[in-house]
Design a protein around this motif. Structure first.
Motif, short mmCIF file in Angstrom:
data_model
loop_
_atom_site.label_atom_id
_atom_site.label_comp_id
_atom_site.label_asym_id
_atom_site.label_seq_id
_atom_site.Cartn_x
_atom_site.Cartn_y
_atom_site.Cartn_z
N UNK A 142 42.18 56.16 49.38
CA UNK A 142 42.46 54.74 49.11
C UNK A 142 41.63 54.27 47.93
N UNK A 143 42.19 53.34 47.19
CA UNK A 143 41.46 52.69 46.12
C UNK A 143 40.67 51.51 46.67
N UNK A 144 39.83 50.94 45.86
CA UNK A 144 38.91 49.92 46.35
C UNK A 144 38.83 48.75 45.39
N UNK A 145 38.90 47.55 45.96
CA UNK A 145 38.69 46.31 45.20
C UNK A 145 37.53 45.56 45.81
N UNK A 146 36.95 44.67 45.04
CA UNK A 146 35.94 43.76 45.56
C UNK A 146 36.19 42.39 44.96
N UNK A 147 35.28 41.49 45.19
CA UNK A 147 35.36 40.17 44.59
C UNK A 147 33.95 39.72 44.28
N UNK A 148 33.84 38.50 43.80
CA UNK A 148 32.50 37.96 43.62
C UNK A 148 31.84 37.83 44.99
N UNK A 149 30.55 37.72 45.00
CA UNK A 149 29.77 37.82 46.24
C UNK A 149 30.21 36.85 47.32
N UNK A 150 30.46 35.62 46.97
CA UNK A 150 30.78 34.62 47.98
C UNK A 150 32.25 34.24 47.98
N UNK A 151 33.06 34.94 47.23
CA UNK A 151 34.50 34.69 47.15
C UNK A 151 34.77 33.27 46.65
N UNK A 152 33.87 32.79 45.82
CA UNK A 152 34.04 31.46 45.25
C UNK A 152 35.20 31.39 44.28
N UNK A 153 35.64 30.20 43.99
CA UNK A 153 36.74 29.97 43.08
C UNK A 153 36.17 29.87 41.67
N UNK A 154 36.40 30.90 40.87
CA UNK A 154 35.75 31.02 39.55
C UNK A 154 35.93 29.82 38.62
N UNK A 155 37.10 29.21 38.54
CA UNK A 155 37.21 28.07 37.63
C UNK A 155 36.27 26.91 37.98
#
Length: 184
Positions: A142-155
């Motif tokens: 399987x491939x792997x994704x992540x996000x920013x640490x707190x899953x905040x809304x970047x804009x």
């Protein structure tokens, strides 16, 4: 990607719910997700591996979710929660039998059996869900994704440096739990 190709990307995220009560938006939410999503998905991956099938899925387990799944409170809480659910299913089965509702009694017993099987599987993987998924990541299944640490809304993150720090922290969390960086 070629025309007609299919890409399955599974995204897993829950807000931080440990130490925030039980139901409906507390720890029970995480226990239900492990019971109804993460352990069954792991079982599918293990079956595919045994059959020498590489699913090629991409899995996104966000840093907040990973931290919770690895937390000792989750591990002990899940086992305790299963115990409670198994007891309830047993009481339900007895009640259904007493009322002559054999099929419902069977369903309750089957549910308890299912939960006992999940608990046994959880013990087999050392009660380490991130580690069990990490083995499939390491094998390339399987491939792997992540996000920013707190899953905040970047804009809405005011400073670019803060946004970059969020991404770096998310990648570091994923690397710590899986041994590789996402997309590597």
């Amino acid at each position: 990607m070629a025309a007609g190709a299919f890409c399955l990307v599974l995204h897993g995220h829950l807000p931080w719910v440990l130490h925030h009560g039980r139901w409906p938006h507390g720890e029970d939410w995480l226990f239900e997700a492990a019971t109804e999503t993460w352990l069954p998905l792991l079982e599918v991956l293990d079956t595919l591996e045994a059959e020498r099938i590489r699913p090629g899925w991409t899995l996104g387990m966000m840093p907040i979710l990973l931290e919770q799944l690895a937390h000792p409170r989750f591990v002990s809480g899940l086992v305790s929660w299963w115990g409670t659910q198994i007891e309830r299913a047993g009481r339900d089965a007895a009640d259904f039998r007493e009322r002559g509702e054999g099929h419902l009694a069977w369903l309750a017993e089957r549910h308890a059996q299912h939960l006992r099987g999940l608990a046994a599987r959880f013990d087999e993987i050392g009660r380490d869900l991130p580690g069990a998924f990490g083995r499939h990541v390491a094998s390339g299944a399987i491939g792997l994704l992540t996000s920013n640490a707190t899953h905040g809304y970047h804009p809405l993150i005011l400073h670019d440096a803060c946004a970059r720090a969020q991404v770096r922290a998310g990648v570091a969390t994923t690397r710590r739990h899986f041994g590789v960086a996402p997309g590597a």
